[in-house]
Design a protein around this motif. Structure first.
Motif, PDB file in Angstrom:
ATOM      1  N   LYS A  26     -82.053  38.027  20.932  1.00 31.63           N
ATOM      2  CA  LYS A  26     -81.674  38.282  19.546  1.00 31.63           C
ATOM      3  C   LYS A  26     -82.861  38.884  18.811  1.00 31.63           C
ATOM      4  O   LYS A  26     -84.004  38.469  19.011  1.00 31.63           O
ATOM      5  N   GLN A  27     -82.587  39.868  17.968  1.00 37.99           N
ATOM      6  CA  GLN A  27     -83.658  40.452  17.165  1.00 37.99           C
ATOM      7  C   GLN A  27     -83.996  39.508  16.018  1.00 37.99           C
ATOM      8  O   GLN A  27     -83.122  39.047  15.288  1.00 37.99           O
TER       9      GLN A  27
ATOM     10  N   ASP B  65     -78.715  43.105  23.934  1.00 36.92           N
ATOM     11  CA  ASP B  65     -78.313  42.106  22.941  1.00 36.92           C
ATOM     12  C   ASP B  65     -77.572  40.921  23.550  1.00 36.92           C
ATOM     13  O   ASP B  65     -77.298  39.932  22.862  1.00 36.92           O
TER      14      ASP B  65
ATOM     15  N   LEU C 200     -88.006  40.256  19.746  1.00 32.80           N
ATOM     16  CA  LEU C 200     -86.789  39.885  20.465  1.00 32.80           C
ATOM     17  C   LEU C 200     -86.966  38.483  21.029  1.00 32.80           C
ATOM     18  O   LEU C 200     -87.937  38.216  21.749  1.00 32.80           O
TER      19      LEU C 200
ATOM     20  N   ARG D 104     -76.304  44.345  28.627  1.00 33.08           N
ATOM     21  CA  ARG D 104     -76.845  44.863  27.375  1.00 33.08           C
ATOM     22  C   ARG D 104     -78.005  43.988  26.909  1.00 33.08           C
ATOM     23  O   ARG D 104     -78.010  42.772  27.106  1.00 33.08           O
TER      24      ARG D 104
ATOM     25  N   SER E 231     -82.914  50.081  16.195  1.00 32.33           N
ATOM     26  CA  SER E 231     -82.653  48.783  16.819  1.00 32.33           C
ATOM     27  C   SER E 231     -81.276  48.743  17.467  1.00 32.33           C
ATOM     28  O   SER E 231     -81.096  48.132  18.528  1.00 32.33           O
TER      29      SER E 231
ATOM     30  N   MET F 278     -80.718  47.584  21.324  1.00 33.09           N
ATOM     31  CA  MET F 278     -79.938  46.395  21.682  1.00 33.09           C
ATOM     32  C   MET F 278     -78.708  46.739  22.517  1.00 33.09           C
ATOM     33  O   MET F 278     -78.177  45.888  23.233  1.00 33.09           O
TER      34      MET F 278
END
Length: 382
Positions: free
Chosen positions: A204-205, A200, A284, A198, A322, A326
């Motif tokens: 990290k956003q 995420d 990101l 994934r 988002s 993510m």
């Protein structure tokens, strides 16, 4: 300088608009005009009661139609049979060709000549709206040889421009390089991946928001969506900060910027500097699981782009939330393969960039051939 006599268009063209009163409950096929000599536009049929115009001009094959407002930028066209008996706005004066003194094919090429558009451009600092009146158009001097010479020139231009058009159509388009770029990324990444991960889990956003009046340091430039090339992961511009309006996101070198507005454009870039970006981009920040370059490649790859399109194709103004981004899966490349995968990705991107550059140069060259041939024809060198 042309070896042909310069004569007013009014010697071979005359106003000839067949104005028709529209009936509210009747349908009419409407025609518009492209700028830059690109011909007529087929517009949707309308009911007579759906327009503010009470009358419109019914146009016929081989007539000349001109936009008063945009003639100076090539909004002129000869009516081909497909648009016969359609209707044009009263803002489009209509002219017929005097066939005893002019070949409609010659006139068609003549009004596609950029030099003619230049002659129609109003002069003077007080000109606000560059409107061309029928009187101005008909008084414009152009190269007008005798009818036989017009036919000879038209024959040559027809053949040569048809060859140019065929070449442009048959040649691989720039879209080929884009497809190569994103399709090749899938192959380069999956060669070294062990399953998927994934997004995420790799980054990290970051929402480091800068409002107007805030200190943007250490950022000195703004990089918007317009500064990122679709599909190729390249920054193609930036602008210095100054008098910023609206909030922005701050980014740093190594961040991955992902354009979520119209995500089908596939605008993804690994930052090589400090800067601010628009809020239509996600910032990101990699967490060390994979290098930023591999994360960005995974986000640009065809498999990811196809998933993005599935999630957004029904939206009028596509935006990728988002949470969806993510949660997406990209190729998971273990640390021991990072270096090899990066080499493969860079080699593939280099080939795609080279192909794109060659295709762009070819397209630029083909685009100049038409005006060059017209210049030669109307100067008497063809």
């Amino acid at each position: 300088m042309s070896r042909y006599p310069q004569r007013e268009l009014g010697e071979v063209l005359y106003e000839d608009a067949q104005m028709v009163t529209l009936e509210d409950d009747s349908k009419y096929a409407i025609t518009g005009i492209y700028s830059f000599g690109r011909g007529l536009i087929e517009r949707p049929r309308i009911m007579g009661g759906e327009t503010a115009y009470e009358r419109m001009a019914r146009i016929r094959t081989n007539q000349v139609v001109m936009s008063k407002l945009n003639a100076w930028e090539g909004a002129l066209a000869v009516v081909d049979p497909r648009f016969n008996e359609t209707y044009a706005s009263p803002e489009y004066p209509v002219f017929s060709v005097d066939n005893a003194h002019a070949d409609p094919r010659y006139i068609k090429h003549l009004i596609a000549w950029p030099e003619l558009w230049e002659r129609l451009t109003p002069r003077g600092s007080m000109v606000r709206r560059k409107r061309t009146t029928p009187r101005t158009f008909l008084a414009t001097e152009v190269p007008l040889p005798d009818l036989a010479e017009q036919g000879r020139i038209a024959d040559k231009l027809d053949a040569m421009l048809a060859t140019v058009a065929t070449t442009a159509t048959a040649a691989p388009q720039q879209e080929s390089a884009r497809l190569l770029a994103i399709g090749g990324l899938d192959r380069a990444l999956t060669r070294w991946s062990q399953g998927t991960v994934r997004v995420d889990a790799t980054c990290k956003q970051i929402n480091d928001t800068v409002h107007p009046g805030d200190d943007p340091s250490p950022a000195k430039e703004f990089v918007g969506l317009e500064h990122i090339a679709p599909h190729f992961g390249q920054r193609i511009g930036a602008r210095p900060l100054g008098d910023e309006k609206g909030r922005k996101f701050r980014f740093q070198p190594g961040d991955v910027l992902y354009g979520y507005l119209r995500p089908y454009l596939n605008k993804v870039w690994v930052a090589d500097r400090h800067g601010l970006c628009s809020v239509e981009q996600y910032v990101l920040r990699p967490n060390g699981h994979m290098p930023a370059e591999l994360i960005a490649a995974g986000l640009r790859a065809k498999a990811t782009l196809d998933t993005v399109k599935e999630h957004t194709h029904n939206l009028q103004l596509p935006r990728l939330r988002s949470g969806l981004l993510m949660a997406m899966e990209i190729p998971d490349i273990p640390q021991e393969h990072h270096e090899a995968a990066l080499l493969n990705v860079r080699a593939w991107e280099q080939k795609a960039h080279a192909l794109n550059s060659l295709q762009r140069q070819r397209d630029d060259l083909l685009a100049t051939l038409g005006p060059t041939l017209l210049n030669a024809a109307f100067s008497g060198q063809l």
